[in-house]
Write a protein that holds these residues in place. Structure first.
Motif, PDB file in Angstrom:
ATOM      1  N   ARG A   1      32.612  45.115  -5.284  1.00  0.00           N
ATOM      2  CA  ARG A   1      31.394  45.774  -4.792  1.00  0.00           C
ATOM      3  C   ARG A   1      30.569  44.841  -4.155  1.00  0.00           C
TER       4      ARG A   1
ATOM      5  N   ARG B   1      41.800  40.179  -2.190  1.00  0.00           N
ATOM      6  CA  ARG B   1      42.401  40.128  -3.576  1.00  0.00           C
ATOM      7  C   ARG B   1      42.510  38.849  -4.074  1.00  0.00           C
TER       8      ARG B   1
ATOM      9  N   ARG C   1      40.981  47.040 -12.612  1.00  0.00           N
ATOM     10  CA  ARG C   1      42.017  47.709 -12.199  1.00  0.00           C
ATOM     11  C   ARG C   1      43.365  47.126 -12.740  1.00  0.00           C
TER      12      ARG C   1
END
Ligand code: DC
Length: 222
Positions: free
Chosen positions: A46, A101, A127
């Motif tokens: 975010r 990532r 996740r």
């Protein structure tokens, strides 16, 4: 806390699952219960999404998102704008970029290593924590619920914050975000093979907590 929870490496608990399934509530409660450090890894994505939006750039732009991930400052994680719906969409877009990532992976592993050593344990929610970030974690949980139950909870959450929320719109956004998070080729949202899966659609937060505690206790004894 059992003896094995205080072993040198520290006890690592991973809590994965889709949005609004109750994993954040559970993860925070577990961290408080055991006195472990807590990291909401979604806030990192975010933060990257928000930083790109604030530069007036496209969150799907690999170059802009990667630069923002490498320059991520902890201050942005406490900015209330990271919870806004447009930041959620931006986060899900930057999270599909492999180089973003990779930058975030380093941050998360560093946290798990230090937190687990310093306070005896760490709880990370996200996740891909049990599958990719901390595949050697001591106890892995995957918290899920039907998309309808999750959309319903998100509407109530938004309304409680004084925001207008239309169920059909929230449901559609959630389905689109699920498709992006579960369908991406890199680190899709999925349970680790050794995770306990809890479907929270018809459970109270207390029931979820009790099930998780029983599972963790069995791992601490192991
Ligand atoms: O949990 P959240 O809604 O705050 O996550 C924001 C976005 O970041 C969401 O689209 C999924 C993504 N995310 C991810 O890909 N990997 C994580 N470990 C955590 C979040």
């Amino acid at each position: 806390m059992s003896g094995s929870a205080q072993k040198k490496r520290g006890f690592v608990i991973t809590v994965d699952g889709p949005s609004a399934a109750g994993k954040g509530t559970l993860a925070r409660r577990l961290a408080t219960h055991f006195g472990f450090d807590f990291l909401d890894t979604g806030s990192l994505y975010r933060g990257v999404g928000l930083a790109v939006l604030r530069q007036g750039l496209d969150p799907a732009d690999e170059k802009a998102a990667t630069a923002a991930a490498k320059a991520l400052k902890p201050e942005i994680l406490s900015d209330s704008a990271i919870r806004a719906e447009n930041t959620s969409t931006a986060a899900s877009k930057v999270a599909a970029i492999p180089s973003v990532r990779a930058a975030i992976l380093y941050w998360q592993r560093d946290f798990a290593r230090h937190a687990a050593r310093d306070s005896g344990g760490a709880v990370l929610d996200g996740r891909d924590i049990g599958t990719v970030v901390c595949p050697d974690a001591d106890a892995k949980l995957f918290i899920t619920a039907s998309v309808q139950a999750r959309a319903d909870r998100r509407v109530k959450e938004l309304q409680a914050r004084g925001e207008t929320a239309i169920y059909a719109r929230v449901l559609q956004d959630m389905q689109e975000r699920d498709a992006r998070d579960q369908g991406r080729s890199i680190s899709p949202t999925k349970p680790a093979t050794d995770a306990l899966i809890i479907d929270t659609s018809d459970l109270t937060a207390d029931q979820v907590f009790e099930r998780a505690l029983a599972f963790i206790a069995s791992k601490m004894k192991a």
